[in-house]
Design an enzyme around this catalytic site. Sequence first.
Site, mmCIF file in Angstrom:
data_model
loop_
_atom_site.group_PDB
_atom_site.id
_atom_site.type_symbol
_atom_site.label_atom_id
_atom_site.label_comp_id
_atom_site.label_asym_id
_atom_site.label_seq_id
_atom_site.Cartn_x
_atom_site.Cartn_y
_atom_site.Cartn_z
ATOM 1 N N LYS A 13 27.768 42.911 85.334
ATOM 2 C CA LYS A 13 29.321 43.516 85.016
ATOM 3 C C LYS A 13 30.208 42.178 84.748
ATOM 4 O O LYS A 13 30.843 42.192 83.543
ATOM 5 C CB LYS A 13 29.967 44.563 86.123
ATOM 6 C CG LYS A 13 29.154 45.764 86.407
ATOM 7 C CD LYS A 13 30.047 46.637 87.311
ATOM 8 C CE LYS A 13 30.081 46.088 88.842
ATOM 9 N NZ LYS A 13 28.662 45.692 89.565
ATOM 10 N N ARG A 88 34.987 53.251 91.906
ATOM 11 C CA ARG A 88 33.791 53.019 92.493
ATOM 12 C C ARG A 88 33.468 54.496 93.539
ATOM 13 O O ARG A 88 32.584 54.704 94.185
ATOM 14 C CB ARG A 88 33.693 52.053 93.692
ATOM 15 C CG ARG A 88 33.112 50.734 93.147
ATOM 16 C CD ARG A 88 33.417 49.787 94.135
ATOM 17 N NE ARG A 88 32.554 48.890 94.428
ATOM 18 C CZ ARG A 88 32.055 47.774 93.788
ATOM 19 N NH1 ARG A 88 33.102 47.297 93.116
ATOM 20 N NH2 ARG A 88 31.216 47.068 94.362
ATOM 21 N N ARG A 127 22.582 34.356 92.938
ATOM 22 C CA ARG A 127 23.945 34.168 92.047
ATOM 23 C C ARG A 127 24.669 32.992 92.823
ATOM 24 O O ARG A 127 24.832 32.868 93.822
ATOM 25 C CB ARG A 127 24.528 35.359 92.241
ATOM 26 C CG ARG A 127 26.049 35.194 91.654
ATOM 27 C CD ARG A 127 26.892 36.495 91.370
ATOM 28 N NE ARG A 127 26.857 37.114 92.513
ATOM 29 C CZ ARG A 127 27.354 38.240 92.502
ATOM 30 N NH1 ARG A 127 27.762 38.812 91.376
ATOM 31 N NH2 ARG A 127 27.610 39.117 93.694
ATOM 32 N N ARG A 160 28.264 33.545 97.091
ATOM 33 C CA ARG A 160 29.182 34.631 97.795
ATOM 34 C C ARG A 160 28.832 35.104 98.936
ATOM 35 O O ARG A 160 27.637 35.328 99.363
ATOM 36 C CB ARG A 160 29.438 35.937 96.873
ATOM 37 C CG ARG A 160 30.449 35.765 96.003
ATOM 38 C CD ARG A 160 30.618 36.927 95.016
ATOM 39 N NE ARG A 160 30.506 38.238 95.648
ATOM 40 C CZ ARG A 160 30.492 39.381 94.771
ATOM 41 N NH1 ARG A 160 30.855 39.050 93.549
ATOM 42 N NH2 ARG A 160 30.317 40.449 95.017
ATOM 43 N N ARG A 171 25.293 47.088 100.144
ATOM 44 C CA ARG A 171 25.878 47.573 98.998
ATOM 45 C C ARG A 171 25.039 48.221 98.107
ATOM 46 O O ARG A 171 25.742 49.177 97.385
ATOM 47 C CB ARG A 171 26.146 46.134 98.426
ATOM 48 C CG ARG A 171 27.192 45.009 99.003
ATOM 49 C CD ARG A 171 27.188 43.791 98.510
ATOM 50 N NE ARG A 171 27.504 43.669 97.346
ATOM 51 C CZ ARG A 171 27.230 42.246 96.400
ATOM 52 N NH1 ARG A 171 26.614 41.350 97.304
ATOM 53 N NH2 ARG A 171 27.306 42.286 95.382
HETATM 54 P P1 AP5 Z 1 26.901 39.366 87.919
HETATM 55 O O1 AP5 Z 1 27.322 39.810 86.432
HETATM 56 O O2 AP5 Z 1 28.039 38.790 88.417
HETATM 57 O O3 AP5 Z 1 26.983 40.980 88.301
HETATM 58 P P2 AP5 Z 1 27.761 42.091 88.939
HETATM 59 O O4 AP5 Z 1 27.533 43.388 88.153
HETATM 60 O O5 AP5 Z 1 29.299 41.531 88.545
HETATM 61 O O6 AP5 Z 1 27.585 42.401 90.267
HETATM 62 P P3 AP5 Z 1 28.652 42.131 91.589
HETATM 63 O O7 AP5 Z 1 28.011 41.758 92.678
HETATM 64 O O8 AP5 Z 1 29.889 41.339 91.076
HETATM 65 O O9 AP5 Z 1 29.098 43.479 91.641
HETATM 66 P P4 AP5 Z 1 29.601 44.320 92.787
HETATM 67 O O10 AP5 Z 1 30.144 45.436 92.493
HETATM 68 O O11 AP5 Z 1 28.913 44.387 94.170
HETATM 69 O O12 AP5 Z 1 30.744 43.238 93.592
HETATM 70 P P5 AP5 Z 1 32.400 43.199 93.473
HETATM 71 O O13 AP5 Z 1 33.000 41.881 93.380
HETATM 72 O O14 AP5 Z 1 32.849 44.041 92.396
HETATM 73 O O15 AP5 Z 1 25.524 39.334 87.790
HETATM 74 C C1 AP5 Z 1 24.582 38.916 89.253
HETATM 75 C C2 AP5 Z 1 23.821 37.812 89.001
HETATM 76 O O16 AP5 Z 1 22.515 38.121 87.983
HETATM 77 C C3 AP5 Z 1 24.520 36.747 88.488
HETATM 78 O O17 AP5 Z 1 23.739 35.582 88.868
HETATM 79 C C4 AP5 Z 1 23.995 36.474 87.020
HETATM 80 O O18 AP5 Z 1 23.583 35.310 86.532
HETATM 81 C C5 AP5 Z 1 22.523 37.271 86.820
HETATM 82 N N1 AP5 Z 1 22.530 38.192 85.419
HETATM 83 C C6 AP5 Z 1 23.170 38.624 85.018
HETATM 84 N N2 AP5 Z 1 22.613 39.162 83.803
HETATM 85 C C7 AP5 Z 1 21.254 38.751 84.031
HETATM 86 C C8 AP5 Z 1 20.255 39.124 82.959
HETATM 87 N N3 AP5 Z 1 20.339 39.847 82.019
HETATM 88 N N4 AP5 Z 1 19.246 38.696 83.723
HETATM 89 C C9 AP5 Z 1 19.048 38.048 84.575
HETATM 90 N N5 AP5 Z 1 20.013 37.532 85.465
HETATM 91 C C10 AP5 Z 1 21.245 37.965 84.978
HETATM 92 O O19 AP5 Z 1 32.694 43.941 94.844
HETATM 93 C C11 AP5 Z 1 32.670 43.330 96.040
HETATM 94 C C12 AP5 Z 1 33.130 43.735 97.114
HETATM 95 O O20 AP5 Z 1 34.523 44.163 96.940
HETATM 96 C C13 AP5 Z 1 32.442 45.516 97.393
HETATM 97 O O21 AP5 Z 1 31.347 45.317 98.266
HETATM 98 C C14 AP5 Z 1 33.582 46.085 98.096
HETATM 99 O O22 AP5 Z 1 33.704 45.649 99.485
HETATM 100 C C15 AP5 Z 1 35.067 45.386 97.375
HETATM 101 N N6 AP5 Z 1 35.425 46.259 96.363
HETATM 102 C C16 AP5 Z 1 35.442 45.820 94.935
HETATM 103 N N7 AP5 Z 1 35.988 46.892 94.358
HETATM 104 C C17 AP5 Z 1 36.135 47.849 95.078
HETATM 105 C C18 AP5 Z 1 36.560 49.292 94.781
HETATM 106 N N8 AP5 Z 1 36.892 49.813 93.711
HETATM 107 N N9 AP5 Z 1 36.720 50.124 95.706
HETATM 108 C C19 AP5 Z 1 36.375 49.560 97.309
HETATM 109 N N10 AP5 Z 1 35.915 48.341 97.457
HETATM 110 C C20 AP5 Z 1 35.715 47.640 96.624
HETATM 111 MG MG MG Z 2 31.099 41.044 89.586
#
Ligand code: AP5
Ligand code: MG
Length: 213
Positions: A13, A88, A127, A160, A171
């Site tokens: 994402k 989410r 990552r 992270r 997660r």
């Molecule tokens: P990346 O693009 O960073 O993945 P992402 O989908 O953004 O994954 P996140 O881990 O950021 O999602 P998340 O939803 O768990 O975290 P968030 O910060 O939202 O890519 C990942 C890796 O893969 C990178 O190294 C990249 O280079 C690689 N990659 C990408 N594309 C690729 C490809 N095609 N091939 C190979 N490699 C590839 O949330 C974190 C925490 O915050 C949650 O756990 C929760 O506690 C809290 N939180 C956030 N939002 C909410 C909400 N709405 N409600 C409640 N709690 C929340």
């Molecule tokens: Mg992200």
Amino acid sequence: MNLILLGPPGAGKGTQAKRLIDKYGIPQISTGDILRAALKERTELGIKAKEYMDKGALVPDEVVIGIIRDRLTQSDCQKGYMLDGFPRTVVQAEALDDVLNKMGSKIDHVISIEVASDELMKRLTGRRTCRKCGSGYHVVFDPPKKAGGCDKCDGELYQRDDDNETTVGSRLQVYENQTKPLIDYYTKKNLIRPIQGTGSIDDIFGRITAVLG
Ligand code: AP5
Ligand code: MG
């Protein structure tokens, strides 16, 4: 254009959002990034959120709904917005509908990025992110030219706190139980655009832009 990027942790994402910003000129609103920024500033919100994030659990709905409600009223959202990692839960999705209704706005597309869970574990544990400019890398799949340093600004790359195997496991489970039901929620509204999330980052970007036009 008003978008939601939906998908499990590690689906790409954030990676795709960075490219979509350049192409469509709309801001990325990532609740995860906002919470991490709050933690960096040592605000009460950030310190409280860390307890949940470190366990791989979701921060309470009312907290993130409040964040989004405020953020969407900022002027840069007038030309459109891209929600990354929100909603989410079904409660968050319903609250978003309510907020958007009151603003006279609506979602145009929900980009649902699909990736198998064994691949997600590899992506997340490898990552790395730039401390200075936020650019994302992967030690194997998208390595920086110089290990540990950002290609764009030479900032330091960090891992992270929630990208260890145990927390990633939680997660992924939380995603299955609480977030996956949103695919159904938005399918019923005819907004889901499924995107196959494996292959090169460029190919996936091409699939998304083909859908968005
Ligand atoms: P990346 O693009 O960073 O993945 P992402 O989908 O953004 O994954 P996140 O881990 O950021 O999602 P998340 O939803 O768990 O975290 P968030 O910060 O939202 O890519 C990942 C890796 O893969 C990178 O190294 C990249 O280079 C690689 N990659 C990408 N594309 C690729 C490809 N095609 N091939 C190979 N490699 C590839 O949330 C974190 C925490 O915050 C949650 O756990 C929760 O506690 C809290 N939180 C956030 N939002 C909410 C909400 N709405 N409600 C409640 N709690 C929340
Ligand atoms: Mg992200």
